[in-house]
Design a protein around this motif. Structure first.
Motif, PDB file in Angstrom:
ATOM      1  N   TRP A   1       0.454 -13.586  -1.189  1.00 11.80           N
ATOM      2  CA  TRP A   1       1.272 -12.970  -2.221  1.00 11.80           C
ATOM      3  C   TRP A   1       0.685 -11.591  -2.533  1.00 11.80           C
ATOM      4  O   TRP A   1      -0.515 -11.449  -2.724  1.00 11.80           O
ATOM      5  CB  TRP A   1       1.264 -13.815  -3.494  1.00 11.80           C
ATOM      6  N   ARG A   2       1.532 -10.583  -2.559  1.00 12.22           N
ATOM      7  CA  ARG A   2       1.101  -9.224  -2.871  1.00 12.22           C
ATOM      8  C   ARG A   2       2.016  -8.645  -3.952  1.00 12.22           C
ATOM      9  O   ARG A   2       3.198  -8.963  -4.011  1.00 12.22           O
ATOM     10  CB  ARG A   2       1.147  -8.343  -1.632  1.00 12.22           C
ATOM     11  N   GLY A   3       1.446  -7.797  -4.794  1.00  8.50           N
ATOM     12  CA  GLY A   3       2.228  -7.189  -5.858  1.00  8.50           C
ATOM     13  C   GLY A   3       1.435  -6.112  -6.566  1.00  8.50           C
ATOM     14  O   GLY A   3       0.426  -5.617  -6.056  1.00  8.50           O
ATOM     15  N   LYS A   4       1.901  -5.766  -7.749  1.00  8.60           N
ATOM     16  CA  LYS A   4       1.259  -4.740  -8.565  1.00  8.60           C
ATOM     17  C   LYS A   4       0.958  -5.342  -9.935  1.00  8.60           C
ATOM     18  O   LYS A   4       1.642  -6.245 -10.388  1.00  8.60           O
ATOM     19  CB  LYS A   4       2.175  -3.540  -8.718  1.00  8.60           C
ATOM     20  N   ALA A   5      -0.082  -4.809 -10.580  1.00  3.26           N
ATOM     21  CA  ALA A   5      -0.450  -5.265 -11.918  1.00  3.26           C
ATOM     22  C   ALA A   5      -1.287  -4.193 -12.601  1.00  3.26           C
ATOM     23  O   ALA A   5      -1.706  -3.219 -11.976  1.00  3.26           O
ATOM     24  CB  ALA A   5      -1.230  -6.577 -11.831  1.00  3.26           C
ATOM     25  N   MET A   6      -1.521  -4.393 -13.881  1.00  2.00           N
ATOM     26  CA  MET A   6      -2.380  -3.503 -14.661  1.00  2.00           C
ATOM     27  C   MET A   6      -3.677  -4.241 -14.966  1.00  2.00           C
ATOM     28  O   MET A   6      -3.677  -5.433 -15.269  1.00  2.00           O
ATOM     29  CB  MET A   6      -1.707  -3.120 -15.986  1.00  2.00           C
ATOM     30  N   ARG A   7      -4.787  -3.515 -14.863  1.00  2.00           N
ATOM     31  CA  ARG A   7      -6.093  -4.070 -15.233  1.00  2.00           C
ATOM     32  C   ARG A   7      -6.947  -2.924 -15.745  1.00  2.00           C
ATOM     33  O   ARG A   7      -7.090  -1.904 -15.073  1.00  2.00           O
ATOM     34  CB  ARG A   7      -6.764  -4.752 -14.060  1.00  2.00           C
ATOM     35  N   ASP A   8      -7.515  -3.124 -16.908  1.00  2.00           N
ATOM     36  CA  ASP A   8      -8.353  -2.096 -17.547  1.00  2.00           C
ATOM     37  C   ASP A   8      -7.605  -0.764 -17.659  1.00  2.00           C
ATOM     38  O   ASP A   8      -8.176   0.304 -17.429  1.00  2.00           O
ATOM     39  CB  ASP A   8      -9.663  -1.910 -16.783  1.00  2.00           C
ATOM     40  N   GLY A   9      -6.307  -0.833 -17.968  1.00  2.00           N
ATOM     41  CA  GLY A   9      -5.507   0.368 -18.151  1.00  2.00           C
ATOM     42  C   GLY A   9      -5.105   1.085 -16.880  1.00  2.00           C
ATOM     43  O   GLY A   9      -4.563   2.178 -16.936  1.00  2.00           O
ATOM     44  N   LYS A  10      -5.384   0.491 -15.724  1.00  2.00           N
ATOM     45  CA  LYS A  10      -5.049   1.128 -14.444  1.00  2.00           C
ATOM     46  C   LYS A  10      -4.098   0.244 -13.649  1.00  2.00           C
ATOM     47  O   LYS A  10      -4.195  -0.982 -13.669  1.00  2.00           O
ATOM     48  CB  LYS A  10      -6.313   1.348 -13.609  1.00  2.00           C
ATOM     49  N   SER A  11      -3.197   0.900 -12.919  1.00  2.00           N
ATOM     50  CA  SER A  11      -2.301   0.182 -12.025  1.00  2.00           C
ATOM     51  C   SER A  11      -3.056  -0.149 -10.730  1.00  2.00           C
ATOM     52  O   SER A  11      -3.698   0.730 -10.146  1.00  2.00           O
ATOM     53  CB  SER A  11      -1.071   1.040 -11.703  1.00  2.00           C
ATOM     54  N   VAL A  12      -3.008  -1.414 -10.321  1.00  2.00           N
ATOM     55  CA  VAL A  12      -3.702  -1.843  -9.104  1.00  2.00           C
ATOM     56  C   VAL A  12      -2.776  -2.693  -8.250  1.00  2.00           C
ATOM     57  O   VAL A  12      -1.839  -3.314  -8.746  1.00  2.00           O
ATOM     58  CB  VAL A  12      -4.987  -2.652  -9.430  1.00  2.00           C
ATOM     59  N   SER A  13      -3.040  -2.707  -6.949  1.00  2.00           N
ATOM     60  CA  SER A  13      -2.370  -3.635  -6.040  1.00  2.00           C
ATOM     61  C   SER A  13      -3.141  -4.943  -6.112  1.00  2.00           C
ATOM     62  O   SER A  13      -4.374  -4.944  -6.208  1.00  2.00           O
ATOM     63  CB  SER A  13      -2.400  -3.103  -4.611  1.00  2.00           C
ATOM     64  N   VAL A  14      -2.416  -6.052  -6.085  1.00  2.00           N
ATOM     65  CA  VAL A  14      -3.066  -7.361  -6.155  1.00  2.00           C
ATOM     66  C   VAL A  14      -2.644  -8.216  -4.965  1.00  2.00           C
ATOM     67  O   VAL A  14      -1.574  -8.016  -4.378  1.00  2.00           O
ATOM     68  CB  VAL A  14      -2.739  -8.100  -7.475  1.00  2.00           C
ATOM     69  N   GLY A  15      -3.501  -9.157  -4.617  1.00  2.00           N
ATOM     70  CA  GLY A  15      -3.214 -10.112  -3.559  1.00  2.00           C
ATOM     71  C   GLY A  15      -3.703 -11.483  -3.972  1.00  2.00           C
ATOM     72  O   GLY A  15      -4.658 -11.616  -4.751  1.00  2.00           O
ATOM     73  N   PHE A  16      -3.052 -12.525  -3.457  1.00  2.00           N
ATOM     74  CA  PHE A  16      -3.384 -13.902  -3.819  1.00  2.00           C
ATOM     75  C   PHE A  16      -3.139 -14.779  -2.600  1.00  2.00           C
ATOM     76  O   PHE A  16      -2.021 -14.839  -2.093  1.00  2.00           O
ATOM     77  CB  PHE A  16      -2.478 -14.329  -4.983  1.00  2.00           C
ATOM     78  N   ASP A  17      -4.194 -15.432  -2.087  1.00  2.00           N
ATOM     79  CA  ASP A  17      -4.028 -16.229  -0.872  1.00  2.00           C
ATOM     80  C   ASP A  17      -3.844 -17.718  -1.175  1.00  2.00           C
ATOM     81  O   ASP A  17      -3.838 -18.132  -2.331  1.00  2.00           O
ATOM     82  CB  ASP A  17      -5.182 -15.995   0.112  1.00  2.00           C
ATOM     83  N   TYR A  18      -3.683 -18.502  -0.122  1.00  2.00           N
ATOM     84  CA  TYR A  18      -3.390 -19.923  -0.261  1.00  2.00           C
ATOM     85  C   TYR A  18      -4.539 -20.709  -0.881  1.00  2.00           C
ATOM     86  O   TYR A  18      -4.338 -21.812  -1.391  1.00  2.00           O
ATOM     87  CB  TYR A  18      -2.996 -20.539   1.079  1.00  2.00           C
ATOM     88  N   LYS A  19      -5.734 -20.153  -0.898  1.00  2.00           N
ATOM     89  CA  LYS A  19      -6.882 -20.820  -1.508  1.00  2.00           C
ATOM     90  C   LYS A  19      -7.030 -20.477  -2.987  1.00  2.00           C
ATOM     91  O   LYS A  19      -7.876 -21.021  -3.664  1.00  2.00           O
ATOM     92  CB  LYS A  19      -8.179 -20.436  -0.781  1.00  2.00           C
ATOM     93  N   GLY A  20      -6.225 -19.550  -3.471  1.00  2.00           N
ATOM     94  CA  GLY A  20      -6.331 -19.124  -4.852  1.00  2.00           C
ATOM     95  C   GLY A  20      -7.218 -17.919  -5.051  1.00  2.00           C
ATOM     96  O   GLY A  20      -7.501 -17.534  -6.177  1.00  2.00           O
ATOM     97  N   ASN A  21      -7.673 -17.303  -3.957  1.00  2.00           N
ATOM     98  CA  ASN A  21      -8.490 -16.098  -4.056  1.00  2.00           C
ATOM     99  C   ASN A  21      -7.626 -14.938  -4.553  1.00  2.00           C
ATOM    100  O   ASN A  21      -6.487 -14.780  -4.124  1.00  2.00           O
ATOM    101  CB  ASN A  21      -9.087 -15.725  -2.694  1.00  2.00           C
ATOM    102  N   ILE A  22      -8.198 -14.131  -5.426  1.00  2.00           N
ATOM    103  CA  ILE A  22      -7.504 -12.975  -5.970  1.00  2.00           C
ATOM    104  C   ILE A  22      -8.215 -11.707  -5.513  1.00  2.00           C
ATOM    105  O   ILE A  22      -9.437 -11.640  -5.554  1.00  2.00           O
ATOM    106  CB  ILE A  22      -7.480 -13.030  -7.520  1.00  2.00           C
ATOM    107  N   ALA A  23      -7.431 -10.719  -5.094  1.00  2.00           N
ATOM    108  CA  ALA A  23      -7.976  -9.428  -4.707  1.00  2.00           C
ATOM    109  C   ALA A  23      -7.234  -8.334  -5.463  1.00  2.00           C
ATOM    110  O   ALA A  23      -6.046  -8.474  -5.769  1.00  2.00           O
ATOM    111  CB  ALA A  23      -7.842  -9.215  -3.197  1.00  2.00           C
ATOM    112  N   ALA A  24      -7.924  -7.267  -5.786  1.00  2.00           N
ATOM    113  CA  ALA A  24      -7.313  -6.121  -6.437  1.00  2.00           C
ATOM    114  C   ALA A  24      -7.889  -4.868  -5.825  1.00  2.00           C
ATOM    115  O   ALA A  24      -9.059  -4.799  -5.495  1.00  2.00           O
ATOM    116  CB  ALA A  24      -7.591  -6.146  -7.948  1.00  2.00           C
ATOM    117  N   GLY A  25      -7.023  -3.901  -5.650  1.00  2.00           N
ATOM    118  CA  GLY A  25      -7.506  -2.660  -5.062  1.00  2.00           C
ATOM    119  C   GLY A  25      -6.626  -1.496  -5.374  1.00  2.00           C
ATOM    120  O   GLY A  25      -5.589  -1.554  -5.910  1.00  2.00           O
TER     121      GLY A  25
END
Length: 136
Positions: A112-136
């Motif tokens: 799963w890929r998308g966009k989100a806000m974190r610490d006031g910044k827009s980031v790309s996010v990813g979420f795999d089948y194991k529940g791992n979360i990535a932001a960049g």
């Protein structure tokens, strides 16, 4: 000869049904049936060693012991059959401290890929089948 085959066939059938009825007793001193000891460090019952399977509590696998999100690099997200729904992914991301989660879509690798806000910044996010979360 025919009688011998009939007797042999009957013996095999009876032996198979006798084996199917055999029960095993737990060793002396083991916990009662239906109970299982806690896994070390979890307080929950023993179970799957698959990190995607939660055997205790409702915490997602992407939350570490201190209760904060354990983020991984985008390249560390694993390909696989992802059974999380869009709503579940959004909820997990929000639980990990992201807000305004938008544009979620599952890619061809099951991530799963998308966009989100974190610490006031827009980031790309990813979420795999194991529940791992990535932001960049």
């Amino acid at each position: 000869m025919r009688a011998s085959l009939s007797i042999l066939a009957a013996s095999v059938i009876l032996a198979g049904s006798a084996l199917a009825q055999t029960t095993t007793m737990p060793p002396a001193g083991s916990p009662p049936a239906g109970t299982r000891p806690a896994s070390p460090g979890t307080g929950g019952p023993t179970g799957s060693s698959n990190p995607a399977v939660s055997t205790g509590g409702n915490a997602p696998s992407s939350v570490n012991a201190s209760g904060t999100a354990a983020l991984v690099a985008m390249t560390a997200l694993e390909k696989g059959a992802n059974s999380f729904t869009e709503g579940q992914v959004k909820s997990r991301l929000e639980g990990a401290g992201f807000s305004n989660v938008t544009d979620l879509a599952k890619d061809g690798d099951g991530i799963w890929r998308g966009k989100a806000m974190r610490d006031g910044k827009s980031v790309s996010v990813g979420f795999d089948y194991k529940g791992n979360i990535a932001a960049g």
